[in-house]
Enzyme design. Structure first.
Site, mmCIF file in Angstrom:
data_model
loop_
_atom_site.group_PDB
_atom_site.id
_atom_site.type_symbol
_atom_site.label_atom_id
_atom_site.label_comp_id
_atom_site.label_asym_id
_atom_site.label_seq_id
_atom_site.Cartn_x
_atom_site.Cartn_y
_atom_site.Cartn_z
ATOM 1 N N LYS A 103 0.818 -1.218 0.000
ATOM 2 C CA LYS A 103 0.000 0.000 0.000
ATOM 3 C C LYS A 103 0.844 1.256 0.000
ATOM 4 C CE LYS A 103 -4.202 -1.906 2.019
ATOM 5 N NZ LYS A 103 -5.034 -2.003 3.219
ATOM 6 N N LYS A 131 -13.947 -5.121 -4.674
ATOM 7 C CA LYS A 131 -14.972 -4.292 -5.264
ATOM 8 C C LYS A 131 -14.345 -3.229 -6.168
ATOM 9 C CE LYS A 131 -18.846 -1.517 -3.785
ATOM 10 N NZ LYS A 131 -19.746 -1.187 -2.685
ATOM 11 N N LYS A 162 -6.728 -10.650 -6.458
ATOM 12 C CA LYS A 162 -7.649 -11.010 -5.398
ATOM 13 C C LYS A 162 -8.968 -10.275 -5.637
ATOM 14 C CE LYS A 162 -8.095 -10.051 -0.485
ATOM 15 N NZ LYS A 162 -7.494 -9.715 0.788
#
Ligand code: TRP
Length: 332
Positions: A111, A194, A191
């Site tokens: 991240k 949404k 993976k």
């Protein structure tokens, strides 16, 4: 009864990946364990998010979890920010957590690589996660395998705190992973998530499920319908393993290897199975959305039950750490 804690970010509606990777497991565990399930909104703010969407997404997640079978009679369902002790214990834990351990976390590295300026909240994400679980002295944490590293760190935090302030006070929680393999998205690559639009929401209609499945990536070596395929290389086949009965799974494999079925035939069958699994969720979610007061009451009650445990843990933590007791010397 052994205690279980798990958390999920308020990303809105639950999707196939969350469901298979974690929530289905939570639903099963409710029968056997003392379960606490938490919508972790303080975790959600460690990355870019829209403030105006946090509240509706938190509510949507609560509705989805209840619709998917979380039963407030058997499990405690609550919102993290409604129990203030989570952030309080997280601060305490920052004082026993080496920065090097946090910098080593795979999720942090992934991240932070995408960001120009890396914020302390992102680095400390696993410390808050440790506080979530240890506040309830939970022994088991059902999660996807990407969280195992965070649970190992949580164990280390428990050990470090215990060594300084009270041997045996916090248990060392274990990860509980039943669906160990990652749930790969319909793109056949990443993976499910949404934001990548490579998944199916649990409240989608049969038509909409089909719209997502039809273009999904299968065995890349299978170009024409007449090409025999390799089920083990196909993500649709791996999804069949989660939704179809054993005989069906064998038939699917056979029809793929012999080119008896085309990929669309195989997807049709899968789509029906997914739609049948999700149909009752969709119905229950619609009922809950029509009656938000019931959902608020469940979350209020959940927060009360969680707080009762959290307050007791924090009282002992402050005492063992030598703080001046607020109930004697201050108005709180
Ligand atoms: N980090 C977890 C995830 O992304 C969410 C989470 C936060 C969590 N606190 C937790 C999971 C405590 C288990 C226990 O999936």
């Amino acid at each position: 009864m052994r205690r279980v804690f798990s958390g999920i970010q308020p990303s809105g509606e639950l999707h196939l990946g969350n469901y298979l990777g974690a929530v289905r497991n939570w639903v099963d565990m409710q029968n056997e364990y003392d379960c606490f399930f938490c919508i972790v909104d303080y975790h959600a703010i460690t990355q870019d998010y829209e403030a105006a969407k946090l509240h509706p997404r938190t509510l949507d997640m609560a509705v989805s979890l209840l619709a998917a079978g979380i039963d407030p009679e058997r499990a405690v369902l609550f919102v993290q920010s409604h129990v203030l002790e989570h952030t309080e214990l997280a601060w305490v834990f920052t004082t026993v957590t080496p920065i090097g351990e946090l910098e080593r976390m795979t999720q942090f590295k992934d991240k932070s690589r995408r960001q120009e300026s890396v914020l302390a909240g992102l680095l400390n994400y696993p410390v808050l996660q440790a506080a979530d679980v240890l506040l309830y002295k939970a022994q088991m944490v059902p999660v996807g395998e990407d969280q195992v590293q965070h649970i190992e760190l949580m164990r280390e935090i428990a050990r470090k705190w215990n060594a300084r302030y009270g041997e045996g006070f916090f248990p060392e929680p274990q990860p509980a992973i039943t669906h160990a393999r990652r749930i790969i998205g319909l793109d056949g690559q990443a993976k499910m998530s949404k934001s990548l639009d490579n998944t199916i929401g649990i409240n989608e209609s049969a038509e909409s499920i089909w719209q997502h499945l039809r273009p999904a990536v299968t065995d890349p070596a299978r170009v024409k319908k007449s090409d025999p395929g390799t089920p083990e290389k196909c993500n649709i086949y791996s999804l069949h393993q989660h939704f179809s009965p054993e005989e069906m799974i064998q038939e699917v494999a056979e029809k793929c290897r012999t080119a008896g079925w085309g990929c669309l035939d195989c997807k049709k069958v899968l789509g029906e199975k997914i739609a049948a699994t999700f149909a009752p969720f969709r119905e229950r979610a619609a009922e809950l959305r029509a009656d938000p007061e019931t959902v608020f009451e469940i979350l209020r009650d959940g927060a009360d039950r969680a707080r009762a445990v959290a307050e007791e843990t924090m009282r002992e933590v402050r005492e063992r750490m030598g703080f001046m007791p607020a109930d004697q010397y201050a108005r709180r």
